[in-house]
Design an enzyme around this catalytic site. Structure first.
Site, short mmCIF file in Angstrom:
data_model
loop_
_atom_site.label_atom_id
_atom_site.label_comp_id
_atom_site.label_asym_id
_atom_site.label_seq_id
_atom_site.Cartn_x
_atom_site.Cartn_y
_atom_site.Cartn_z
N SER A 178 0.84 -1.18 0.06
CA SER A 178 -0.06 -0.02 -0.18
C SER A 178 0.80 1.38 0.05
CB SER A 178 -0.90 -0.06 1.22
OG SER A 178 -2.07 -0.98 1.04
N LYS A 206 0.21 3.83 -2.69
CA LYS A 206 -0.85 4.72 -2.48
C LYS A 206 -0.62 5.99 -2.62
CE LYS A 206 -4.03 1.22 -0.90
NZ LYS A 206 -4.63 0.43 0.14
N SER A 232 -6.08 3.59 4.35
CA SER A 232 -5.70 2.72 3.14
C SER A 232 -6.60 2.08 2.33
CB SER A 232 -4.61 1.80 4.09
OG SER A 232 -3.68 1.32 3.02
N LYS A 270 2.91 6.48 5.30
CA LYS A 270 1.99 5.16 4.92
C LYS A 270 2.54 3.84 4.98
CE LYS A 270 -1.67 3.99 2.61
NZ LYS A 270 -1.69 2.60 3.59
#
Length: 379
Positions: free
Chosen positions: A56, A59, A116, A218
């Protein structure tokens, strides 16, 4: 004549006491980087340029693409995107949007950053580019334009794909660019929870809860990528970016992230080499109403380094002398080169600190004779 002058600065702003150079850091992470936010200098690296699965963490690119659209006015936070069946069905972490709903872009932004959400990421990708595949191609091209040459995206989520890859160096650069270009939206990365459809979810970033000064960014986890984190923290105006991945558990990710950030802030300081407008040297002037012109830098010159590098630092001014008049204040007449071990030289433009007008005809003749006979002796 090309002139090189070695310069020794009294660094008045350096207040950190001397400490021995720290031993090299080691981490069980398969890939890791510590980068100075201001300069982009890599302070620690382990396999930093190898393209790897991102989970992730990629992202951040999806968010970056959306923030660019918000900044240029193509969309607003109150505009909405439609939730497709593909987005609604997507597994993994979710914002829990409902198929065919119109969702505010401001909510989708938090759904990606804080929760997320894979579903939110796909909604944004489709809203911006029509399909997730078209968005991934556009995002890859944009990252290449920004110099992220180890980035190839195949989706908006970081979902496992054999060709979806970024290096930890590129992940650190996305973080740097986000912080630099979108400070008003970067604050969302520090939010610890977000509620959508009456479902409250906490931010998964462990350093937000455990490291003083941490404010992003993140986490990521897949079977292939392991556990990873892109984090940033600021202390006393000094910001570092840390990326690590390939760890075995969420606990190990949290422990290693904190250890690496603690080591980095303890080891490296931000040093001001010279202040904006301060004279670095004086250059002789040819046929000017002043015999010398001060050479200055246009902005503060800062370098993040450890104590050993500071002691080995070399600073040189390089310029052609004498400088022919007329000279305008702010005109570049040379460069200052800062060299420290294990780093590319930092090159900073040297600017004229003031105007110097050209002498009249009679003055030019007299000055030329004087210069050839006596040189440009100080007054």
């Amino acid at each position: 004549m090309l002139r090189q002058v070695s310069i020794v600065f009294l660094l008045l702003l350096i207040v950190a006491p001397f400490s021995p150079a720290a031993a090299a850091f080691d981490t069980p992470a398969s890939h890791a980087i510590v980068m100075d936010h201001r300069t982009g200098r890599v302070l620690y690296g382990k396999n930093i340029d190898e393209p790897i699965p991102t989970a992730s963490m990629s992202k951040m690119v999806t968010v970056y693409m959306l923030l660019e659209e918000l900044k240029n006015g193509s969309v607003t936070e109150d505009d909405t995107f439609t939730v497709s069946e593909k987005a609604w069905k997507k597994g993994g972490s979710k914002m829990f949007v409902r198929v065919n709903d119109q969702v505010r872009i401001g909510d989708l932004l938090r759904g990606i950053i804080v929760q997320s959400g894979n579903d939110a990421s796909i909604v944004v990708a489709e809203g911006l580019s029509g399909t997730e595949e078209a968005f991934a191609a556009k995002a890859t091209a944009r990252m290449r334009e920004l110099g992220l040459t180890d980035t190839t995206l195949k989706n908006a989520t970081g979902w496992p794909d054999p060709d979806h890859r970024m290096s930890v160096h590129d992940l650190a650069r996305v973080a740097q660019l986000t912080i630099r270009h979108f400070p008003e939206h970067y604050e969302i990365y520090s939010e610890k929870s977000f509620t959508f459809s009456d479902i409250k979810q906490g931010n998964r970033n462990p350093v937000l809860y455990s490291f003083d000064g941490a404010d992003g960014l993140k986490t990521g986890h897949t079977e292939e990528a392991g556990y990873g984190l892109t984090a940033s923290a600021e202390r006393d105006g000094h910001r570092l970016i840390v990326v690590l991945t390939g760890l075995g558990s969420s606990r190990e990710r949290s422990v290693e992230a904190n250890k690496l950030m603690q080591w980095a802030f303890r080891t490296f300081e931000n040093y001001t080499i010279v202040r904006a407008g301060k004279a670095v040297d004086e250059a002789d002037v040819w046929l000017g109403q002043k015999v010398r012109v001060p050479l200055v830098v246009g902005e503060d010159v800062n370098i993040t380094m450890d104590e050993a590098a500071r002691k080995a630092m070399e600073v040189t001014a390089v310029y052609e002398a004498p400088v022919p008049a007329p000279i305008r204040q702010g005109e570049q007449v040379g460069e200052m080169i800062v060299r420290i071990p294990d780093a590319e030289p930092l090159r900073v433009p040297l600017l004229a600190g003031e105007d110097v007008d050209k002498l009249g005809t009679v003055g030019q003749i007299a000055a030329a004779i004087s210069y050839m006979v006596f040189g440009n002796e100080k007054e």
